[in-house]
Design an enzyme around this catalytic site. Structure first.
Site, mmCIF file in Angstrom:
data_model
loop_
_atom_site.group_PDB
_atom_site.id
_atom_site.type_symbol
_atom_site.label_atom_id
_atom_site.label_comp_id
_atom_site.label_asym_id
_atom_site.label_seq_id
_atom_site.Cartn_x
_atom_site.Cartn_y
_atom_site.Cartn_z
ATOM 1 C CB CYS A 84 -0.740 0.303 1.073
ATOM 2 S SG CYS A 84 -1.867 1.543 1.078
ATOM 3 C CB CYS A 137 -7.356 -1.002 6.172
ATOM 4 S SG CYS A 137 -7.314 -1.460 4.292
#
Length: 382
Positions: A113, A210
């Site tokens: 990410c 997440c």
């Protein structure tokens, strides 16, 4: 007013985009830079379908966090934008995460990410907005080198240090990235949040990945890749078949609990063989390794890789985010990197990162790192 970000222009003439996740750290960064006189723009990325995570504690980049980031920006008095990066995040992070797990690895999606979304796509967006820098709430430090390049360093507080997740940052990205919290600890950051009147001053830190509710990786993989999870054998390192499993995605190297075996001795997962759909288990000593081949090495050191001789380069290596760096040698031969630990480590898992430093202590410089391609066990697996 001094330029705390080490940029050529005075703060009032310097635009800084702050990546605002909705948490305490990035909100404090935005407030600090606004107080110093910078032209601050806050950007929050919507990374995945946040419907199920709106009220889930420990998530990030979801509905509640977007709301918190927007409210923090209003309190600070800066413009704030939300960008929809869901499709990019799915392709670059979530899909790769699932594929890596199915291949028997234990990936770190936060590294990808940072590499592919925040420090590539978001950084490009910041440049398009005329920003001179992108600032984040990571606990790391960036410092100028004599030749004008910038180096990445561990945070002053080793308990908060996040350099393990940022090793893949390139020199070009480092020239535009700034990390204002590198010299602070969390207590100081929360105190600043209260001083700035931020409503999220006591907000809990994000815990889970997440997009993985309650940490159940296998549920996410089975939803993304239906039918791809295969059952198979649980095999001892000596070759004995001890039982069956429902899929290697339910296991990680070093795992002891949840094996469902009754053999009269404590056993650990020592390897995942995706090709044969096998979970290999053994005694604790079978987890030990000293030789770690790496792939996708990102090198940030000053010594050219081709100049590293057969004796290797002394480094400090970190094989898990929760473990401290330890003495090691980096070897480079014919375009391939490998690390030799001076002391064996347990539970080294393919897919995890091996991050290299110039020392073992706080503020040590990050020399780079790579993905653990495999581990050379001291006890051979079946």
């Amino acid at each position: 007013m001094p330029n705390s970000l080490d940029l050529p222009s005075e703060p009032s003439k310097t635009r800084v985009v702050v990546a605002m996740s909705g948490g305490v750290d990035s909100s404090v960064v935005a407030a600090l830079l606004k107080r110093e006189g910078y032209d601050v723009v806050g950007i929050t990325l919507q990374l995945y379908d946040h419907g199920a995570a709106v009220h889930r504690r420990g998530a990030c980049c979801a509905g509640q966090d977007i709301h918190d980031a927007r409210r923090a920006a209003e309190t600070i008095g800066i413009p704030h934008y939300v960008l929809d990066y869901e499709s990019r995040f799915r392709e670059a992070v979530i899909d790769r995460f699932a594929e890596s797990y199915l291949s028997g690895e234990t990936p770190i999606p936060c590294v990808e990410c940072n590499r592919s979304i925040k420090f590539r796509d978001l950084l490009a967006t910041a440049v398009d907005l005329g920003a001179d820098a992108l600032a984040t709430g990571h606990y790391v430090a960036s410092r100028a080198l004599p030749d004008g390049r910038r180096a990445l360093h561990r945070a002053a507080d080793p308990e908060r240090d996040q350099s393990y997740f940022l090793y893949a940052t390139t020199p070009e990205q480092l020239s535009l990235l700034r990390f204002p919290l590198g010299e602070l600890d969390k207590r100081e950051t929360r105190a600043l949040a209260r001083e700035f009147g931020l409503a999220i001053a006591d907000k809990a830190d994000s815990q889970d990945i997440c997009f993985v509710p309650q940490g159940r990786y296998s549920d996410v993989i089975e939803r993304l890749k239906p039918g791809a999870v295969q059952a198979g054998e649980i095999v001892h390192v000596d070759g004995r078949v001890l039982g069956e499993h429902r899929g290697i995605v339910h296991y990680t190297v070093g795992q002891r609990r949840g094996l469902g075996l009754s053999v009269g001795e404590p056993l650990f997962v020592v390897a995942l063989d995706a090709e044969r759909a096998r979970v290999v288990v053994g005694p604790r000593e079978a987890l030990a390794t000293r030789i770690i081949p790496l792939r996708d090495l990102n090198w940030l050191g000053d010594t050219p890789l081709d100049a590293i001789g057969p004796e290797g380069l002394e480094v400090a290596a970190r094989v898990r985010s929760t473990r401290p760096p330890q003495p090691a040698l980096l070897r480079w031969s014919e375009g391939a990197a490998g690390v030799e630990l001076l002391r064996p480590e347990d539970g080294v898992s393919p897919g995890q990162a091996c991050v290299l430093y110039d020392g073992e202590g706080p503020r040590a410089r990050v020399l780079g790192g790579g993905v653990i391609a495999r581990r050379e066990a001291l006890v051979a697996a079946a």
